[in-house]
Scaffold this active site. Structure first.
Site, short mmCIF file in Angstrom:
data_model
loop_
_atom_site.label_atom_id
_atom_site.label_comp_id
_atom_site.label_asym_id
_atom_site.label_seq_id
_atom_site.Cartn_x
_atom_site.Cartn_y
_atom_site.Cartn_z
CG ASP A 198 -41.97 -68.39 -50.12
OD1 ASP A 198 -42.18 -67.76 -49.07
OD2 ASP A 198 -40.84 -68.82 -50.44
CD GLU A 213 -44.38 -65.13 -46.55
OE1 GLU A 213 -44.22 -65.84 -45.54
OE2 GLU A 213 -43.45 -64.82 -47.31
CG ASP A 247 -38.16 -71.35 -51.58
OD1 ASP A 247 -38.03 -70.91 -50.42
OD2 ASP A 247 -37.26 -71.29 -52.43
#
Length: 397
Positions: A181, A265, A361
């Site tokens: 992340d 991501e 996170d």
């Protein structure tokens, strides 16, 4: 595989002046050719590299300063422009500004380039019309030379060699998967509980950057004092970029070396960092807050981390998987409950359904890993529908 080797050049005063002229010529060719392409598009026509290269050869008769630059560098500029127009679109390619774009030019033909090592710390390269140029020999080339690019960054001149190292992509290392992340407060958080971050700007440097920016705003455009201030500003920013690049490369090497699959991501960073000013007719809201968020995202180097991961994965036998970023920070990794209220703050995640509490996170990194495992388990890449879920095909008798 192709890889890059970057070295610090030691140009003489005459060579530096000539390199500036080559950079100016390449910038002029880029801007002129881009305007020509846009004008053709407005009229419904098209012009490509071949015709523009022919017209540039004719223009050298009227503009002798174009002939001073090596012809290969000007032709390569037109090739780079054509590639950029095909990739991004003619009207989305940016101009090369004299003050904002650093001089850069490429020698594409390795037959006209010679590289020698002259001592333990120094090497030299022979470039067309520049002659022999010394550079700091920090590491061997490690492959066959393909091309060389000269660029100026932070007041210093560098040369980047593109070499073919003769290596092939490494076999899978068999390590465990990990979710990553990318955040604003913490640069990198992983699903196994590790958090990596670094301050790229010291408090003293931040204060100096503010003073230089204030001085730059007060000085007259085009003046010598403004040019000197811009040079100091560029050197300080180059130092910050070098720290960020080092951190991202080190982090990417650690992640791809210890893990067989790294899930990240698929963020649209360009859209996320777009300005919120709006237009005079429809002004934006929370412009200052959005500007601060944009600077924080760019300061952490989200795009640079993904680029470094993909580069290091080739050598370390790892695989990079991208997953959709929707709701990864609002979903509980324990029970799957999704709600904006689950994330109490930047660092605290507390599920309203099951009471699961964790670092926000790290919880997002766990959700990213779960999405990556689900994607690879179905055999697709999170684009469209899975092959196993496609409707059956009926064959007529």
């Amino acid at each position: 595989m192709l890889t890059g080797r970057r070295y610090l050049l030691a140009l003489t005063a005459e060579q530096e002046e000539f390199a500036e002229k080559i950079g100016d010529a390449c910038r002029t060719v880029w801007n002129t050719a881009l305007e020509q392409r846009r004008e053709y598009r407005r009229r419904g026509g098209f012009i490509g590299y071949v015709e523009q290269a022919r017209q540039m050869a004719e223009a050298k008769k009227d503009f002798p300063w174009l002939s001073e630059a090596p012809s290969h560098t000007l032709q390569q500029t037109l090739r780079d422009l054509e590639k950029a127009c095909k990739t991004h679109g003619t009207f989305k390619v940016r101009w090369r500004s004299k003050h904002k774009s650093a001089p850069t030019f490429r020698f594409p033909d390795p037959k006209h380039i010679a590289v020698e090592r002259i001592s333990r710390r120094w090497g030299r390269v022979k470039l067309p019309k520049l002659g022999w140029v010394r550079f700091r020999w920090t590491r061997p080339l490690g492959g066959n030379l393909r091309n060389a690019t000269v660029l100026k960054d932070g007041g210093r001149w560098y040369i980047s060699f593109c070499v073919e190292d003769g290596l092939v992509a490494s076999v899978p290392n068999g390590g465990p998967p990990v979710g990553v992340d990318r955040g604003v407060a913490i640069a990198v958080a992983t699903s196994d509980g590790q958090m990596r971050d670094r301050k790229f700007v010291t408090p003293g440097e931040a204060a100096r950057l503010r003073r230089l920016q204030q001085r730059l705003d007060r000085q007259k455009k085009g003046s010598n004092r403004r040019a000197a201030t811009r040079a100091k500003f560029a050197r300080l920013n180059a130092r910050v970029r070098n720290r960020r690049t080092d951190f991202l490369a080190w982090t990417a090497n650690q992640l791809t070396r210890d893990h067989g699959m790294v899930v990240v991501e698929d963020l649209k960073i360009r859209n996320m960092t777009a300005s919120a000013k709006g237009s005079p007719a429809e002004p934006g809201t929370h412009v200052r807050a959005k500007g601060g968020l944009n600077r924080a995202i760019l300061a952490k180097g989200w795009g640079g981390l993904l680029f470094s991961l993909e580069h290091k994965a080739r050598y370390n036998g790892s695989r990079i998987v991208r997953v959709p970023p929707a709701y990864t920070s609002q979903t509980c990794n324990s029970c799957g409950h999704c709600a904006p209220e689950n994330r109490e703050s930047q660092a605290v995640f507390r599920c309203r359904a099951c009471g699961h509490q964790a670092n926000a996170d790290i919880n997002a990194a766990c959700n990213i890993l779960a999405a990556g495992l689900a994607v690879t388990g179905r055999g697709d890449l999170a684009v469209g529908r899975s092959a196993k879920r496609q409707p059956p095909v009926t064959v007529a008798a």
